[in-house]
Design an enzyme around this catalytic site. Sequence first.
Site, PDB file in Angstrom:
ATOM      1  N   HIS A 147       0.848  -1.189   0.000  1.00 48.41           N
ATOM      2  CA  HIS A 147       0.000   0.000   0.000  1.00 48.41           C
ATOM      3  C   HIS A 147       0.887   1.244   0.000  1.00 48.41           C
ATOM      4  CE1 HIS A 147      -4.130  -1.539   0.711  1.00 48.41           C
ATOM      5  NE2 HIS A 147      -3.476  -2.582   1.201  1.00 48.41           N
ATOM      6  N   THR A 157      14.065  -9.533   1.042  1.00 49.59           N
ATOM      7  CA  THR A 157      13.685  -8.277   0.380  1.00 49.59           C
ATOM      8  C   THR A 157      14.319  -8.121  -0.994  1.00 49.59           C
ATOM      9  OG1 THR A 157      15.509  -7.099   1.459  1.00 49.59           O
ATOM     10  CG2 THR A 157      13.381  -7.115   2.602  1.00 49.59           C
ATOM     11  N   LYS A 158      15.255  -9.037  -1.331  1.00 52.64           N
ATOM     12  CA  LYS A 158      15.927  -8.985  -2.630  1.00 52.64           C
ATOM     13  C   LYS A 158      15.995 -10.386  -3.223  1.00 52.64           C
ATOM     14  CE  LYS A 158      18.841  -5.002  -1.445  1.00 52.64           C
ATOM     15  NZ  LYS A 158      20.230  -4.500  -1.306  1.00 52.64           N
ATOM     16  N   ARG A 216      20.582 -12.599   3.705  1.00 50.36           N
ATOM     17  CA  ARG A 216      21.843 -12.516   2.956  1.00 50.36           C
ATOM     18  C   ARG A 216      22.315 -13.917   2.600  1.00 50.36           C
ATOM     19  NH1 ARG A 216      24.257  -7.446   3.706  1.00 50.36           N
ATOM     20  NH2 ARG A 216      23.299  -6.168   5.335  1.00 50.36           N
ATOM     21  N   LYS A 259      25.855 -19.219   1.693  1.00 53.93           N
ATOM     22  CA  LYS A 259      26.457 -20.361   0.998  1.00 53.93           C
ATOM     23  C   LYS A 259      25.977 -20.387  -0.439  1.00 53.93           C
ATOM     24  CE  LYS A 259      27.089 -23.847   4.675  1.00 53.93           C
ATOM     25  NZ  LYS A 259      26.706 -25.225   5.083  1.00 53.93           N
TER      26      LYS A 259
END
Length: 209
Positions: free
Chosen positions: A122, A174-175, A189, A192
């Site tokens: 939103h 988030t990525k 993150r 490995k």
Amino acid sequence: MSIVEKIKSRPELKKFALKLMIPSNEHRPRLWVRWFVNPFVHKKGKDSIIRNRTRMDVFPYNKFTIGIQSVIEDFATVNNGVGDVIIGNQTIVGIGNVIIGPVRIGNEVMLAQNIVISALNHGYEDVLISPRRQKESCKQVTIEDDVWVGANSVITAGVTLGKHCIIGAGSIVTKDIPPFSVAVGNPARVIKQYNAISGIWERVAPKDN
């Protein structure tokens, strides 16, 4: 142009159609839609299971498909109100998962418990209006084949999880996560990656911010 496309292109028709399908102040379809429309519009593969206590907030104007031998466990919620939800073959959607489209999930994916996968956001920029009333935005979430997502993780809008990647429990993704890698943390993150030459899962040095 199909009937659905005609309705979507005309705001007054769209508003009327939504009123017929969705009870006031709710975000789930009326019983007549669930019983007499969705079974003929959406595709359920052979031997797939949707548990009785799953909340299926799926509407006929967007796609919902689940492949063969896949399972959606109890207390999960699936919502295709703002975008298609496509689930592949032999995939497990665990207890208490929330999936808000547009989301595409591949084959032999394992989603553990209490995972949120949402392609919806939103707006919030106008401080004079509640975010509830601001414009929605959607970015496709894609989970490729053979992915395993640990319990209590969150996959945010626009993210792609590459083939055979592993997301540790409690991670906030988030990525994009590349194929054949392990990602953990908030934000997640990569720690490995699989080396196809050596045949070993190798540690990845953390990057400096």
